[in-house]
Design a protein around this motif. Sequence first.
Motif, PDB file in Angstrom:
ATOM      1  N   ASN A  10      -8.650 -65.335 -51.074  1.00 19.26           N
ATOM      2  CA  ASN A  10      -7.916 -64.176 -50.575  1.00 19.26           C
ATOM      3  C   ASN A  10      -8.647 -62.879 -50.870  1.00 19.26           C
ATOM      4  OD1 ASN A  10      -5.853 -65.538 -49.430  1.00 19.26           O
ATOM      5  ND2 ASN A  10      -4.401 -65.235 -51.127  1.00 19.26           N
ATOM      6  N   ILE A  11      -8.590 -61.990 -49.888  1.00 23.39           N
ATOM      7  CA  ILE A  11      -9.151 -60.654 -50.075  1.00 23.39           C
ATOM      8  C   ILE A  11      -8.002 -59.743 -50.482  1.00 23.39           C
ATOM      9  CG2 ILE A  11     -10.240 -58.694 -48.914  1.00 23.39           C
ATOM     10  CD1 ILE A  11     -12.195 -60.852 -49.034  1.00 23.39           C
ATOM     11  N   ILE A  25     -10.325 -49.199 -44.440  1.00 29.00           N
ATOM     12  CA  ILE A  25     -11.456 -49.610 -45.273  1.00 29.00           C
ATOM     13  C   ILE A  25     -11.006 -49.531 -46.716  1.00 29.00           C
ATOM     14  CG2 ILE A  25     -13.860 -49.203 -45.852  1.00 29.00           C
ATOM     15  CD1 ILE A  25     -13.323 -49.918 -42.917  1.00 29.00           C
ATOM     16  N   ALA A  26     -10.956 -50.721 -47.364  1.00 30.84           N
ATOM     17  CA  ALA A  26     -10.474 -50.754 -48.732  1.00 30.84           C
ATOM     18  C   ALA A  26     -11.565 -51.269 -49.647  1.00 30.84           C
ATOM     19  CB  ALA A  26      -9.247 -51.654 -48.832  1.00 30.84           C
ATOM     20  N   PHE A  27     -11.494 -50.835 -50.897  1.00 31.52           N
ATOM     21  CA  PHE A  27     -12.337 -51.431 -51.938  1.00 31.52           C
ATOM     22  C   PHE A  27     -11.597 -52.670 -52.406  1.00 31.52           C
ATOM     23  CE2 PHE A  27     -14.125 -52.054 -56.120  1.00 31.52           C
ATOM     24  CZ  PHE A  27     -15.459 -51.733 -55.928  1.00 31.52           C
ATOM     25  N   THR A  28     -12.132 -53.866 -52.073  1.00 25.25           N
ATOM     26  CA  THR A  28     -11.403 -55.104 -52.329  1.00 25.25           C
ATOM     27  C   THR A  28     -12.010 -55.840 -53.520  1.00 25.25           C
ATOM     28  OG1 THR A  28     -12.842 -56.321 -50.871  1.00 25.25           O
ATOM     29  CG2 THR A  28     -10.925 -55.313 -49.868  1.00 25.25           C
ATOM     30  N   SER A  31     -15.507 -56.460 -52.751  1.00 27.02           N
ATOM     31  CA  SER A  31     -16.366 -55.306 -53.050  1.00 27.02           C
ATOM     32  C   SER A  31     -16.706 -55.274 -54.529  1.00 27.02           C
ATOM     33  CB  SER A  31     -15.658 -54.010 -52.676  1.00 27.02           C
ATOM     34  OG  SER A  31     -15.012 -54.140 -51.445  1.00 27.02           O
ATOM     35  N   MET A  34     -19.340 -57.775 -55.278  1.00 28.46           N
ATOM     36  CA  MET A  34     -20.636 -57.294 -54.782  1.00 28.46           C
ATOM     37  C   MET A  34     -21.218 -56.311 -55.776  1.00 28.46           C
ATOM     38  SD  MET A  34     -19.869 -56.589 -50.791  1.00 28.46           S
ATOM     39  CE  MET A  34     -19.167 -57.827 -49.725  1.00 28.46           C
ATOM     40  N   LEU A  35     -20.351 -55.402 -56.263  1.00 26.65           N
ATOM     41  CA  LEU A  35     -20.785 -54.412 -57.260  1.00 26.65           C
ATOM     42  C   LEU A  35     -21.278 -55.124 -58.519  1.00 26.65           C
ATOM     43  CD1 LEU A  35     -20.972 -51.500 -58.299  1.00 26.65           C
ATOM     44  CD2 LEU A  35     -18.590 -51.670 -58.998  1.00 26.65           C
ATOM     45  N   VAL A  38     -24.721 -56.584 -57.858  1.00 27.49           N
ATOM     46  CA  VAL A  38     -25.733 -55.522 -57.848  1.00 27.49           C
ATOM     47  C   VAL A  38     -25.994 -55.041 -59.269  1.00 27.49           C
ATOM     48  CG1 VAL A  38     -26.227 -53.174 -57.082  1.00 27.49           C
ATOM     49  CG2 VAL A  38     -25.255 -54.813 -55.481  1.00 27.49           C
ATOM     50  N   PHE A  93     -29.188 -61.328 -54.472  1.00 28.99           N
ATOM     51  CA  PHE A  93     -27.787 -61.019 -54.187  1.00 28.99           C
ATOM     52  C   PHE A  93     -26.984 -62.298 -53.991  1.00 28.99           C
ATOM     53  CE2 PHE A  93     -24.359 -59.805 -51.205  1.00 28.99           C
ATOM     54  CZ  PHE A  93     -23.754 -58.828 -51.969  1.00 28.99           C
ATOM     55  N   HIS A 112     -17.288 -66.026 -47.709  1.00 30.70           N
ATOM     56  CA  HIS A 112     -16.697 -65.433 -46.512  1.00 30.70           C
ATOM     57  C   HIS A 112     -17.741 -65.356 -45.415  1.00 30.70           C
ATOM     58  CE1 HIS A 112     -12.563 -64.042 -47.385  1.00 30.70           C
ATOM     59  NE2 HIS A 112     -12.934 -64.526 -48.549  1.00 30.70           N
ATOM     60  N   VAL A 115     -19.530 -62.112 -44.422  1.00 30.06           N
ATOM     61  CA  VAL A 115     -20.611 -61.619 -45.279  1.00 30.06           C
ATOM     62  C   VAL A 115     -21.905 -62.352 -44.968  1.00 30.06           C
ATOM     63  CG1 VAL A 115     -21.397 -61.487 -47.665  1.00 30.06           C
ATOM     64  CG2 VAL A 115     -19.046 -60.891 -47.096  1.00 30.06           C
TER      65      VAL A 115
ATOM     66  N   PRO B  29      -8.207 -67.305 -45.357  1.00 24.12           N
ATOM     67  CA  PRO B  29      -8.764 -65.977 -45.676  1.00 24.12           C
ATOM     68  C   PRO B  29     -10.104 -65.664 -45.005  1.00 24.12           C
ATOM     69  CG  PRO B  29      -7.869 -66.978 -47.630  1.00 24.12           C
ATOM     70  CD  PRO B  29      -7.770 -68.008 -46.548  1.00 24.12           C
ATOM     71  N   SER B  38     -13.478 -53.980 -44.099  1.00 27.51           N
ATOM     72  CA  SER B  38     -13.660 -53.619 -45.506  1.00 27.51           C
ATOM     73  C   SER B  38     -14.860 -54.340 -46.101  1.00 27.51           C
ATOM     74  CB  SER B  38     -12.418 -53.995 -46.309  1.00 27.51           C
ATOM     75  OG  SER B  38     -11.325 -53.253 -45.866  1.00 27.51           O
ATOM     76  N   SER B  42     -18.292 -52.573 -47.491  1.00 23.43           N
ATOM     77  CA  SER B  42     -18.768 -52.684 -48.881  1.00 23.43           C
ATOM     78  C   SER B  42     -20.080 -53.438 -48.957  1.00 23.43           C
ATOM     79  CB  SER B  42     -17.720 -53.308 -49.802  1.00 23.43           C
ATOM     80  OG  SER B  42     -16.869 -54.134 -49.090  1.00 23.43           O
ATOM     81  N   PHE B  46     -23.315 -51.841 -50.723  1.00 23.04           N
ATOM     82  CA  PHE B  46     -23.923 -52.432 -51.918  1.00 23.04           C
ATOM     83  C   PHE B  46     -25.269 -53.057 -51.614  1.00 23.04           C
ATOM     84  CE2 PHE B  46     -19.439 -52.432 -53.402  1.00 23.04           C
ATOM     85  CZ  PHE B  46     -19.650 -51.502 -54.405  1.00 23.04           C
TER      86      PHE B  46
END
Lengths: 249, 188
Positions: A10-11, A25-28, A31, A34-35, A38, A93, A112, A115, B29, B38, B42, B46
Motif C-alpha cells: 500500500n502507498i 502529489i504526496a510525499f508517501t 518517497s 527512496m530517500l 539515496v 538505487f 511497484h 517505478v 496497490p 506521487s 518522488s 530522488f
Amino acid sequence: MKIDPIHQFNIEPLFTLGHIGNHTIAFTNSSLYMLVAVAIISILMLASGTQLVPGRLQSVAEISYEFVASTIRSTAGAEGMKFFPLIFSLFMFICVSNLVGIIPYTFTVSSHLIVTAALALLVFFTVLIYGVYKNGLKFFKIFIPHGVPGYILPLVMFIEVLSFFLRPVSHSVRLFANMLAGHIALKVFAGFVAMLGFSLGAIGWVGGVLPLALTVALTSLELLVAFLQAYVFAILTCIYLNDAIHPGH
Amino acid sequence: MAESHGGAKGPAAGAHTEADGGHHGGGFPPFESSTFASQLVSLAIFFVVLYVIVSKLALPRIGGAIEARQNKIEGDLAEAQKLKDQSDAALKAYESELASARTRAQAIGNESRDKANAQAEAERKTLEEQLAAKLAGAEKTIASTRATAMSNVRGIAADAAGQIVQRLTGVVPDAAAVNAAVDASLKG
C-alpha cells in the motif's frame, strides 16, 4: 487472524506536497524509502574514507565501484564508461532499495511497476536518443541482423523491432514481478507462523516451526534475488547501451 | 500498466498518468493509478538527486582513491625495481673488484716468488763458483803434493833398493843403475 500479503504494498501518503493538474502529489511511504536508499548510498559513497588501505566502509564503496565499472567494460566496452554514473545510480538505487525492503515492516520501492517502468523507460529513451544522436540513421541497423537471407528479412526485422520496443516492458516487469512475488511469498509463510501460533495453541507453536524455517530460507533467497535483480537490471542496461554505442551487431 | 504514461521521457518528465485517481482502496496497490503521480514525482526528484551526487561527488571521490592507490602501488614497484637494480649493480661491482683484487694478488705472489727464485739461483751460482774455485785450488795442491810425494817416493825407493842390494850382496850398487831400475819398476 487474516493474512493480507498485499497490504505491504500500500502507498500511504505522509503529507501532501502540491497538485499537478488534478493529481495530488504526496510525499508517501514510497518517497520515504527512496530517500532512505539515496541517503544510504550517499553515506556509503561520501562518508567512507579515501585511505590508501581501505577500511570496511571504503572497501564496500570501492567494491561496488569496481563491480559496476567492470560490468560496463565487459558488456559495453570502454566507451560505455560514459554511462557509468547512470548505471551506477540505477544499480545502487535498485540494489539498496531491494535490500532495505527485505527488513520486515519496510516498503519496497521496486515492488511497484510504475517505478520500475519509469527506470526502464529512462534506459530505453537514453538508448534511443544517444543511439540516434551518435550514429544517425545507422543506429537502425540494429534491426537488420547480418547474414539473414532476403526473403525472411522482413519477418526478422519485424521481430527485431518488436523486441526492441518490448524491451522496457520485460526490463521493468522482471524486476517488479520478482520483488512482488518474493515479498508475497515471504509474507504468506511468515503469516502462517503467526496464524498457527495464535489459533492452535501448543500444537500451533510446534507446527509453526516448518513455515518459520521456510521464512528464514526464503529471506536468504530474497537477499540473493534483491542483489541479482539489481545486477540483471544494470547488465541489461549495459547491453542495451552497447547497441547504441556499437549498432553493428 | 507501463504504457499508461507512454512517451514520458525518463522519470523527470514522467509525471503524467492518464487514469484519474478515482478508484482508491481495495485494489491491488501496484495498479492503483491514483498513486502513480506521487511515485513518479518522488522517483524523479530522488533519482536526479542520486544521479547528481553519484556523478559529481561519489564516483570522482572513490575513483580518485582507487587511482591514487594504483599510482602508489606502481610507484612503489618502480622504486623497488630501481633499488633492486642498484643493489644488483653494486653486487656486480663488488664481484669484479674482488676478481681483479684476486688477479692482482696472484700477480704479486708470482712476482715475489720469481724474484726470490732468481735471488736464490744467483746465490747458488756464486756459491758453486766459489766452491768450484776452492775445489780447483785444492786439486792443484793435491796434484803438487802428490808430485812431490812421488818424487820423494822414488828417492826413498832408490835408497831402499841400494841398501837392500848392499845387504844382500855386500856390494854397493851403482847409483845410476839403481835409479834406472827404480824408474823401470815404477813404470811397470
